[in-house]
Design a protein around this motif. Structure first.
Motif: not given
Length: 76
Positions: A8-14, A18-20, A28-30
């Motif tokens: 993921y990009t840093e933005h996508e992972l952030a 946040e959603a998780a 991982k679970a999310y």
């Protein structure tokens, strides 16, 4: 157990973190739950489209005032 490495990009992972956190889950679970849920959704939609295409004539006969002049089919 089989596993995947996903980039993921840093933005996508952030955004995923946040959603998780909002769901009270680890990343991982999310991501696991989200991918499984999406596959279940696709299976449901495919079955619903098949059901509609098999029964559209019955619906049109039961509700003629709502039936269009042309034959309809659902498209996925």
């Amino acid at each position: 157990m089989p596993a995947l490495n996903i980039e993921y990009t840093e933005h996508e992972l952030a955004a995923i973190r946040e959603a998780a956190a909002a769901d009270g889950k680890s990343v991982k679970a999310y991501v696991h739950d989200l991918s499984v849920r999406e596959q279940q959704r696709r299976t449901f939609v495919n079955h619903a489209v098949t059901f509609w295409n098999e029964h559209v004539a019955e619906f049109d006969a039961a509700f003629p005032e709502d039936a269009p002049g042309a034959k309809r089919t659902a498209v996925v």
